[in-house]
Scaffold this active site. Structure first.
Site, short mmCIF file in Angstrom:
data_model
loop_
_atom_site.label_atom_id
_atom_site.label_comp_id
_atom_site.label_asym_id
_atom_site.label_seq_id
_atom_site.Cartn_x
_atom_site.Cartn_y
_atom_site.Cartn_z
N GLU A 24 -3.62 -9.37 3.65
CA GLU A 24 -4.03 -9.17 5.04
C GLU A 24 -5.41 -10.12 4.88
OE1 GLU A 24 -3.09 -6.69 2.77
OE2 GLU A 24 -2.63 -4.98 3.92
N GLU B 139 0.83 -1.44 0.18
CA GLU B 139 0.12 -0.05 -0.36
C GLU B 139 1.10 1.23 0.08
OE1 GLU B 139 -2.64 -1.79 3.45
OE2 GLU B 139 -3.74 -1.03 2.13
C1 3H9 Z 1 -1.14 -4.89 6.76
O1 3H9 Z 1 -0.49 -4.74 6.94
C2 3H9 Z 1 -2.52 -4.28 7.25
C3 3H9 Z 1 -2.96 -2.26 6.68
O2 3H9 Z 1 -3.37 -3.20 5.35
C4 3H9 Z 1 -3.28 -1.58 7.46
C5 3H9 Z 1 -2.89 -1.11 8.48
C6 3H9 Z 1 -3.56 0.34 8.65
N1 3H9 Z 1 4.98 -7.45 11.67
O3 3H9 Z 1 8.12 -15.21 8.77
P1 3H9 Z 1 9.31 -15.16 9.07
C7 3H9 Z 1 8.18 -10.62 12.00
S1 3H9 Z 1 -1.60 -6.14 7.78
C8 3H9 Z 1 5.25 -7.94 12.30
O4 3H9 Z 1 9.93 -15.86 10.22
P2 3H9 Z 1 10.56 -15.27 6.71
C9 3H9 Z 1 7.70 -12.22 12.71
O5 3H9 Z 1 7.22 -12.70 13.32
C10 3H9 Z 1 0.27 -7.06 7.51
N2 3H9 Z 1 6.19 -8.69 12.66
O6 3H9 Z 1 10.38 -14.57 8.01
C11 3H9 Z 1 8.64 -13.26 12.45
O7 3H9 Z 1 9.17 -12.59 13.93
P3 3H9 Z 1 10.68 -13.51 14.80
C12 3H9 Z 1 0.41 -7.32 6.09
C13 3H9 Z 1 6.53 -9.30 11.63
O8 3H9 Z 1 11.40 -14.75 5.84
C14 3H9 Z 1 9.86 -11.93 11.88
O9 3H9 Z 1 9.57 -10.85 11.63
N3 3H9 Z 1 1.47 -8.29 6.46
C15 3H9 Z 1 5.40 -8.90 10.58
O10 3H9 Z 1 9.63 -16.56 6.58
C16 3H9 Z 1 10.43 -12.89 9.87
O11 3H9 Z 1 9.32 -13.21 9.78
C17 3H9 Z 1 2.04 -9.29 6.35
O12 3H9 Z 1 0.92 -9.75 6.19
C18 3H9 Z 1 4.78 -7.98 10.55
N4 3H9 Z 1 4.22 -7.09 9.46
O13 3H9 Z 1 9.09 -14.90 5.01
C19 3H9 Z 1 2.82 -10.07 6.29
N5 3H9 Z 1 5.64 -9.88 9.49
O14 3H9 Z 1 11.68 -14.00 14.09
C20 3H9 Z 1 3.05 -11.11 7.22
C21 3H9 Z 1 6.74 -11.05 9.61
O15 3H9 Z 1 10.56 -12.77 15.94
N6 3H9 Z 1 4.64 -11.77 7.05
N7 3H9 Z 1 7.15 -10.19 11.49
O16 3H9 Z 1 9.91 -14.64 14.94
C22 3H9 Z 1 5.66 -12.71 6.13
O17 3H9 Z 1 4.61 -12.87 5.07
C23 3H9 Z 1 6.40 -13.30 6.17
O18 3H9 Z 1 7.12 -12.65 7.62
C24 3H9 Z 1 7.78 -13.46 5.27
C25 3H9 Z 1 8.89 -13.61 5.34
C26 3H9 Z 1 6.96 -13.07 3.88
C27 3H9 Z 1 7.39 -10.92 5.39
#
Ligand code: 3H9
Length: 680
Positions: free
Chosen positions: A124, A104
């Site tokens: 999301e 976004e």
């Molecule tokens: C959003 O954006 C809402 C908006 O539309 C509106 C707002 C108003 N936040 O998965 P990994 C942490 S909703 C906080 O193991 P990978 C994760 O917990 C969001 N923490 O790595 C982990 O911590 P730890 C929409 C986050 O390489 C570490 O980072 N976005 C977030 O296998 C490594 O993550 C999503 O839904 C976060 N957003 O995968 C994307 N993301 O090491 C969510 C990650 O302490 N994330 N962490 O366990 C993912 O899909 C995967 O993390 C990603 C990397 C593909 C990025």
């Protein structure tokens, strides 16, 4: 380095955000980014701005851990408004994954460039949310309403080349040259005098959908099955409709209302909890980063049946060769033929190339003797559940496996310590409990025996990640985690069906709760003669089998089936149930409300989960939830049994269990009494 750095290169300001691990858009990032943009906009020497991230990825989204807490200003919308209203062109330079609020952010930039390996998307929906920073209003404006519906309700990231085709990005950069290419792109925009493209101003792709509610009705009808039990897809559709129907700012207001409704609901809370639960499951408290997993470059699988074949495919899929051992030539050939058939089916569906099929098949070494496993790094025994057979195999492996090889059993119920004791190296033995179909199900229970050494446990956990599974660590105990806790559902279903509710009523309640099917539909699918075949007692299933009802395979089980396997209720079954109940002195109490059916079948699972925790078989309550969601299809929008138990109220569960004559677990009683929770 601070979170945001600003450097000016030939009149192009480069704003670099560096907030490991994934540049989530938490407070510090928002504040740093806002300040950097204000500075760049105010600087007369700056003519264009590039927004780029350091580390492994562009912004992975809003900071999920901030949800549910008061928002500290500037909020994301404030920052995005500063960027979008910049009088100087802004280029988003994307690598890694630009997801959710991350994409976004890219959408408010005037141009987007990405390296080919990058992926962009709005996931999301997987958190029970909708894109709440303008994604539902801007994406339809660049890809059209119909594609936006698929992309946002699907939640799957899209590769950069595909995103270019769809118009989600404007240009591809060279791998490893993103910063330079983005600066050059910004300079080109300046030299060509290209306009400030604001996605919000575009109407051409949403206009054709205006005044056409049938688009959304048809979309929802087509996806009714997939969206069952979830709220987010419905709100996403409403928000996208608003993008077509309303002026941009009103559409944003509508998006906000729909976002808040989801954010404040139990479904999203459960799905956000689950996001962190899955990642937490990978951590084993007494095994730090200093304990290195052993390298696994070759695997041996003993048993080429359904389970062994499925297990082998996991390794073949990631390029690890497999030696597959069976007792007879015929069984070996049959097993290999099934693997081939599975791969060829995938190729037919376009999921892999014919060449990849051959590559994977060529990586199998068939063998009829355990001695073929002398040099492999990991041996997984996947023969049938009979402890004497398993012990015999492990005793033989002792003389065959190379020193230091990992010896694993795929047992689903048996005592791993007893199996390990059959070898002279019990410290090298662990359980790798795959769920069927083993090449599909994402759960892997890694079973730590009493003597398993830490390197072996670490190897099991790392291996799961390598083959795309989620590992949950389990101690030794009958049925480990998922099978043990979920058994209660079947026991209760079998008891309840004698008391009045019909199989169809029970199945319906469980289906409506969110499972793919109810317990009786499941038995019919698997086969009545397969489940409970070892039992000597008179059982209801046994009576049905005697009446020639084996399940779907012969057109009659708990239901009657037509030739297309459509189920209808069976009067014959109703009689058999009535007779069985009478023989057991069970009184018919009539129908039961579906909430009561749910309580009866699922509260005992919360109770068993408490026992599994109490006994230390599971490390944490959230691991039980991960195991049930991934191993049994427990609906993720409830968060799994333990999170759901917390939501329902532990006192209520204690009371209901007592009403059913089930003694609540000590830990459950303690938590209910002192007002604490399993998962909060
Ligand atoms: C959003 O954006 C809402 C908006 O539309 C509106 C707002 C108003 N936040 O998965 P990994 C942490 S909703 C906080 O193991 P990978 C994760 O917990 C969001 N923490 O790595 C982990 O911590 P730890 C929409 C986050 O390489 C570490 O980072 N976005 C977030 O296998 C490594 O993550 C999503 O839904 C976060 N957003 O995968 C994307 N993301 O090491 C969510 C990650 O302490 N994330 N962490 O366990 C993912 O899909 C995967 O993390 C990603 C990397 C593909 C990025």
């Amino acid at each position: 380095m601070t979170v945001a750095a600003l450097e000016v290169v030939n009149a192009v300001a480069v704003v670099t955000i560096d907030s490991p691990p994934v540049n989530a858009l938490g407070f510090a990032v928002r504040q740093g980014m806002d300040a950097a943009f204000r500075e760049a906009i105010a600087d007369d020497g700056v003519k264009a701005i590039v927004l780029i991230c350091a580390g492994r990825t562009f912004f992975a989204g809003a900071d999920i851990s901030e949800f549910g807490k008061p928002v500290q200003k500037p909020d994301l919308l404030d920052v995005l408004s500063t960027i979008e209203n910049s009088p100087k062109p802004v280029v988003a330079a994307i690598h890694g994954t630009a997801l959710g609020g991350g994409y976004e952010t890219a959408l408010v930039c005037h141009y987007r460039i990405a390296v080919p390996s990058a992926r962009v998307g709005l996931p999301e929906v997987n958190l029970g949310l909708l894109p709440g920073a303008g994604g539902t209003q801007r994406l339809p404006r660049i890809v059209g309403v119909e594609k936006a519906l698929d992309i946002i309700t699907g939640g799957k990231p899209i590769t950069a080349p595909k995103a270019l085709e769809l118009g989600m990005i404007d240009a591809l950069a060279q791998e490893g040259q993103l910063r330079e290419n983005a600066i050059a792109f910004a300079q080109q925009i300046l030299s060509e005098g290209r306009p400030l493209q604001r996605v919000r101003d575009r109407q051409d792709l949403v206009e054709p959908a205006r005044g056409k509610p049938e688009i959304y009705e048809a979309f929802l009808a087509k996806n009714a099955q997939a969206f069952r039990g979830f709220k987010a897809p419905y709100n996403i559709v409403k928000a996208i409709e608003a993008a077509a129907e309303l002026p941009f700012d009103e559409g944003m207001e509508r998006e906000k209302e729909l976002f808040i409704e989801l954010h404040d609901g139990t479904e999203s809370a459960a799905q956000r909890y689950y996001f962190f639960a899955e990642r937490e499951a990978a951590r084993v408290p007494d095994i730090g980063k200093d304990v290195k997993p052993l390298p696994i470059a070759s695997v041996g699988v003993i048993g080429a049946g359904t389970m062994g074949g499925g297990i082998a495919m996991n390794f073949l899929n990631v390029g690890i060769p497999v030696t597959l051992v069976e007792m007879s030539e015929a069984a070996l050939e049959r097993g290999i033929a099934i693997i081939r058939k599975n791969y060829e089916n995938s190729a037919r569906k376009g999921r892999m190339s014919a060449e990849a099929v051959e590559q994977r098949m060529a990586a199998i070494t068939p063998a009829l003797d355990l001695s073929a496993l002398a040099n492999v790094d990991l041996i997984i025994e996947a023969v049938y559940e009979e402890i004497s057979v398993k012990k015999d195999i492990f005793a033989k492996l002792d003389a065959i496996a190379r020193p230091g090889a990992v010896l694993a059993s795929n047992t689903s119920f048996l005592d791993l310590d007893e199996i390990a004791a059959a070898t002279k190296r019990p410290e090298d033995v662990l359980g790798l409990h795959f769920f069927s179909p083993a090449n599909v199900m994402r759960l892997l229970e890694v079973v730590r025996g009493a003597t398993t050494r830490k390197e072996i446990v670490a190897t099991g956990m790392a291996l799961a990640q390598k083959i795309g599974k989620v590992a949950v660590l389990s101690g030794v105990g009958y049925g480990f985690i998922a099978n043990r806790v979920m058994t209660g559902r079947m026991i209760q279903a079998n008891a309840l069906v004698l008391e009045g509710p019909t199989p169809a009523e029970i199945d319906r309640a469980i289906y409506d709760y969110g499972f793919a099917m109810g317990p009786f539909q499941m038995i019919d699918l698997v086969g009545l003669d397969v489940i409970g075949r070892d039992s000597q007692e008179r059982t209801l299933a046994g009576d049905l089998i005697k009446a020639g009802r084996l399940g779907q395979k012969n057109g009659a089980g708990f239901y009657d089936y037509d030739e297309r396997r459509n189920a209808t209720t069976s009067p014959v079954v109703a009689d058999i149930i009535g007779e069985f109940a009478a023989a057991n002195g069970v009184e018919n109490k009539g129908a039961l409300a579906s909430e009561k059916i749910i309580a009866r079948l699922l509260y005992p699972i919360v109770n068993e989960g408490a026992k599994v925790l109490e006994e230390g078989v599971a490390l944490r309550a959230s691991d039980i939830d991960v195991a049930c969601i991934l191993g049994y299809g427990w609906p993720v929008h409830t968060g799994g049994p333990m999170h759901w138990g917390d939501t329902v109220g532990l006192n209520k569960i204690v009371d209901e269990l007592r009403g059913m004559g089930i003694e609540p677990a000590k830990l459950l009683l303690e938590k209910a009494a002192n007002g604490t929770f399993f998962t909060r």
